[in-house]
Design an enzyme around this catalytic site. Structure first.
Site, short mmCIF file in Angstrom:
data_model
loop_
_atom_site.label_atom_id
_atom_site.label_comp_id
_atom_site.label_asym_id
_atom_site.label_seq_id
_atom_site.Cartn_x
_atom_site.Cartn_y
_atom_site.Cartn_z
N GLU A 46 81.13 93.38 107.27
CA GLU A 46 82.12 92.76 108.18
C GLU A 46 83.50 92.81 107.51
OE1 GLU A 46 81.94 88.46 108.03
OE2 GLU A 46 82.60 88.25 110.11
N ASN A 106 87.16 90.11 115.88
CA ASN A 106 86.43 90.51 114.67
C ASN A 106 85.43 91.57 115.15
OD1 ASN A 106 84.80 90.70 112.42
ND2 ASN A 106 84.76 88.50 112.02
N LYS A 123 82.59 90.38 117.67
CA LYS A 123 81.79 89.22 117.22
C LYS A 123 81.81 88.07 118.23
CE LYS A 123 81.26 86.31 113.06
NZ LYS A 123 81.82 86.11 111.69
N GLU A 142 88.02 81.36 111.26
CA GLU A 142 87.77 82.44 112.24
C GLU A 142 88.17 82.02 113.65
OE1 GLU A 142 84.50 85.26 112.07
OE2 GLU A 142 83.77 84.14 110.34
N CYS A 168 77.78 89.19 111.03
CA CYS A 168 77.67 88.02 110.16
C CYS A 168 76.99 86.82 110.81
CB CYS A 168 79.03 87.63 109.60
SG CYS A 168 78.84 86.47 108.22
N ASN A 193 80.26 88.36 105.49
CA ASN A 193 80.99 87.73 104.38
C ASN A 193 80.48 86.31 104.34
OD1 ASN A 193 83.92 89.25 103.57
ND2 ASN A 193 83.05 89.86 105.53
N1 CDV Z 1 81.72 85.42 108.20
C1 CDV Z 1 80.81 84.56 108.64
O1 CDV Z 1 80.46 84.55 109.82
N2 CDV Z 1 80.29 83.69 107.73
C2 CDV Z 1 79.36 82.66 108.06
C3 CDV Z 1 79.50 81.49 107.12
C4 CDV Z 1 80.70 80.69 107.43
C5 CDV Z 1 78.33 80.56 107.17
C6 CDV Z 1 77.91 83.15 108.00
O2 CDV Z 1 77.16 82.85 108.94
O3 CDV Z 1 77.51 83.77 107.02
#
Ligand code: CDV
Length: 315
Positions: A46, A106, A123, A142, A168, A193
């Protein structure tokens, strides 16, 4: 047998000061390794091109815009597309997208082996908050910098397989896998991330974070009889640690490759798409076994409504 040799190109930390050119050079180095390993497809994380900037509060629109791409490929990313085409490797990676209409997403894209973009996903599940939150150990903004994706969860035919993407936090939501499962998905790719600690619960550390990540992807893979490839951006970015734990999961939910470091690292597995067939034809033959008449809450409500609340609102 429909074999796709997949490389998960985990990236180590990217600092605020690192240029797009620095990052793209590292991506190409991983792509060269992937070519040596015979990969057909390489999956990057990501927001691959920059540090995870949503950890920083910014008000100045010009400062915010520096993290976003207005074209893909653009001048900085064209060398990556050229290298992928030269090797005949399909790629997928995430980046911050600013559209011509001035919308911010994103985003993740998927190419074929000729470097043509065949799929774009934005996303859906944006974690975090939009206002400064002084109770957190660090910010996760975000919801300030992006709007929720408008694509849904499409699936594309690529490399003789049905492929979809998520990003993510999406990996933690079973609806995401099922939306693609209902389109016959055989490979779901995603980048992440993920900080090594929970910003609202300092006791939730690396071990539990890695477990939750594995658990979500393995369950999604098994319950939809699909391959899942999850790739981290890892290491200490601007003083903030991100976990590694990139994995390739087979359609039985078994982890078949796993990153060992928090650096730039390629994990590789030869994934037979036909391994999806058994689960899709038996225990997860959706057409025969799903009972949608009992699933109306899934799309009809977001939050929890306990039975006593339901009764009260009916009175
Ligand atoms: N970049 C993300 O979406 N990170 C989230 C963190 C904040 C928990 C994740 O679900 O990994």
């Amino acid at each position: 047998m429909r074999e796709i040799v997949i490389g998960g190109a985990q990236m180590g930390a990217i600092q605020k000061a690192d240029s797009r050119a620095d990052v793209v050079a590292r991506m190409i180095a991983l792509l060269d390794q992937a070519a040596e390993a015979g990969c057909d497809l390489v999956v990057y994380p990501e927001l691959t091109l920059t540090t995870f900037f949503p950890r920083w509060w910014m008000d100045d629109p010009a400062e915010i815009d520096q993290w976003f791409e207005t074209e893909m490929p653009g001048p900085d990313t064209q060398p990556l597309f050229d290298a992928a085409r030269k090797h005949g490797i399909a790629i997928t990676f995430g980046y911050a997208e600013k559209t011509p209409e001035g919308r911010y997403f994103n985003t993740s894209i998927l190419t074929d082996k000729e470097g043509n973009i065949v799929g774009k996903y934005r996303k859906t599940h944006l974690p975090g908050h939009s206002e400064y939150d002084e109770d957190r150990l660090f910010q996760h903004l975000e919801k300030k910098y992006f709007e929720p994706g408008d694509t849904g969860f499409p699936v594309w035919r690529n490399l003789d397989a049905w492929m979809g993407m998520c990003i993510c936090n999406d990996r933690r939501w079973p609806e995401v896998y099922r939306e693609m499962g209902l389109q016959g998905v055989e490979l779901i790719t995603l980048g992440y991330n993920t900080p090594t600690v929970n910003s609202q619960h300092g006791d939730e550390g690396l071990e539990k974070r890695l477990y939750h990540s594995d658990l979500s992807m393995s369950a999604g893979a098994y319950q939809n009889a699909t391959w899942v490839v999850g790739v981290a951006k890892a290491g200490v970015e601007d003083g903030h640690p991100l976990m590694g734990g990139s994995i390739i999961v087979d359609p039985n939910g078994m982890v078949v490759a796993r990153a060992k470091t928090e650096e730039d690292e390629l994990i590789v597995h030869a994934c037979d798409m036909d391994m999806c067939n058994f689960g899709k034809a038996t225990i997860f033959d959706f057409k025969r076994h799903r009972r949608i008449e009992h699933y109306t809450r899934i799309t009809g409500q977001t939050g929890v409504i306990t039975p006593d609340q339901e009764t009260r609102s009916a009175e």
